[in-house]
Write a protein that holds these residues in place. Structure first.
Motif, PDB file in Angstrom:
ATOM      1  N   LEU A 242       0.052  -2.400   5.034  1.00 50.17           N
ATOM      2  CA  LEU A 242      -1.062  -3.213   5.545  1.00 50.17           C
ATOM      3  C   LEU A 242      -0.619  -4.059   6.731  1.00 50.17           C
ATOM      4  O   LEU A 242      -1.348  -4.187   7.727  1.00 50.17           O
ATOM      5  N   TRP A 243       0.589  -4.650   6.629  1.00 45.82           N
ATOM      6  CA  TRP A 243       1.107  -5.461   7.731  1.00 45.82           C
ATOM      7  C   TRP A 243       1.286  -4.608   8.987  1.00 45.82           C
ATOM      8  O   TRP A 243       0.920  -5.026  10.087  1.00 45.82           O
ATOM      9  N   LEU A 244       1.860  -3.424   8.839  1.00 46.23           N
ATOM     10  CA  LEU A 244       2.084  -2.555   9.994  1.00 46.23           C
ATOM     11  C   LEU A 244       0.763  -2.171  10.650  1.00 46.23           C
ATOM     12  O   LEU A 244       0.665  -2.110  11.882  1.00 46.23           O
ATOM     13  N   GLY A 245      -0.261  -1.917   9.856  1.00 46.76           N
ATOM     14  CA  GLY A 245      -1.579  -1.625  10.408  1.00 46.76           C
ATOM     15  C   GLY A 245      -2.150  -2.811  11.152  1.00 46.76           C
ATOM     16  O   GLY A 245      -2.713  -2.677  12.245  1.00 46.76           O
ATOM     17  N   PHE A 246      -1.994  -3.994  10.575  1.00 43.09           N
ATOM     18  CA  PHE A 246      -2.457  -5.220  11.222  1.00 43.09           C
ATOM     19  C   PHE A 246      -1.722  -5.448  12.535  1.00 43.09           C
ATOM     20  O   PHE A 246      -2.335  -5.735  13.569  1.00 43.09           O
ATOM     21  N   ALA A 247      -0.398  -5.295  12.496  1.00 47.16           N
ATOM     22  CA  ALA A 247       0.411  -5.490  13.713  1.00 47.16           C
ATOM     23  C   ALA A 247       0.023  -4.485  14.788  1.00 47.16           C
ATOM     24  O   ALA A 247      -0.031  -4.827  15.980  1.00 47.16           O
ATOM     25  N   ALA A 248      -0.269  -3.251  14.402  1.00 42.76           N
ATOM     26  CA  ALA A 248      -0.689  -2.238  15.376  1.00 42.76           C
ATOM     27  C   ALA A 248      -2.013  -2.643  16.023  1.00 42.76           C
ATOM     28  O   ALA A 248      -2.202  -2.464  17.234  1.00 42.76           O
ATOM     29  N   SER A 249      -2.932  -3.199  15.233  1.00 39.02           N
ATOM     30  CA  SER A 249      -4.209  -3.661  15.781  1.00 39.02           C
ATOM     31  C   SER A 249      -3.996  -4.808  16.765  1.00 39.02           C
ATOM     32  O   SER A 249      -4.609  -4.840  17.838  1.00 39.02           O
ATOM     33  N   VAL A 250      -3.133  -5.749  16.403  1.00 38.28           N
ATOM     34  CA  VAL A 250      -2.825  -6.862  17.311  1.00 38.28           C
ATOM     35  C   VAL A 250      -2.202  -6.332  18.597  1.00 38.28           C
ATOM     36  O   VAL A 250      -2.595  -6.722  19.690  1.00 38.28           O
ATOM     37  N   ASN A 251      -1.246  -5.423  18.459  1.00 40.01           N
ATOM     38  CA  ASN A 251      -0.592  -4.845  19.640  1.00 40.01           C
ATOM     39  C   ASN A 251      -1.585  -4.111  20.534  1.00 40.01           C
ATOM     40  O   ASN A 251      -1.496  -4.179  21.765  1.00 40.01           O
ATOM     41  N   ALA A 252      -2.541  -3.411  19.932  1.00 41.39           N
ATOM     42  CA  ALA A 252      -3.542  -2.682  20.719  1.00 41.39           C
ATOM     43  C   ALA A 252      -4.397  -3.651  21.526  1.00 41.39           C
ATOM     44  O   ALA A 252      -4.665  -3.427  22.711  1.00 41.39           O
ATOM     45  N   VAL A 253      -4.812  -4.748  20.903  1.00 39.85           N
ATOM     46  CA  VAL A 253      -5.620  -5.742  21.616  1.00 39.85           C
ATOM     47  C   VAL A 253      -4.796  -6.441  22.693  1.00 39.85           C
ATOM     48  O   VAL A 253      -5.253  -6.598  23.829  1.00 39.85           O
TER      49      VAL A 253
END
Length: 120
Positions: free
Chosen positions: A103-114
């Motif tokens: 879940l953290w990795l998915g969240f971090a990927a979303s932050v990185n994309a933005v």
């Protein structure tokens, strides 16, 4: 010139908040390498670039993880100096790390994309 100092302070405050939100996962991840004690865990976090983690921050996390059954602890007397409390990951701890880490990795990927879009 006062503005950069204020900005640096705000970033530091955010880093502390970010770390607080992920420290449980970092401790669980450290314990995948084998059992460890508090000072060793704190040192590994420093070595990984997270800065100094004080005992007043780390030991409540370890106690909370133990109470939740995610780590098991054992006190061992030492031949020299004080004894140490060693922590090891439990089966539930491994499962939680896998789930919450994903879940953290998915969240971090979303932050990185933005953030990546903002940098363009």
């Amino acid at each position: 010139m006062a503005e950069p100092a204020k900005s640096a302070r705000a970033v530091g405050d955010r880093r502390a908040s970010w770390l607080k939100g992920v420290l449980d996962l970092l401790v669980l991840a450290h314990l995948t390498e084998g059992e460890s004690y508090g000072y060793e865990i704190a040192k590994s976090l420093v070595d990984a670039g997270f800065g100094q983690i004080k005992g007043g921050t780390l030991y409540p996390v370890l106690n909370r993880l133990e109470e939740a059954g995610l780590v098991a602890a054992e006190f061992r007397a030492a031949a020299k100096g004080p004894g140490r409390r060693y922590y090891r990951l439990t089966h539930d701890g491994r499962a939680t790390l896998k789930e919450q880490g994903g879940l953290w990795l998915g969240f971090a990927a979303s932050v990185n994309a933005v953030l990546g879009k903002e940098a363009e």
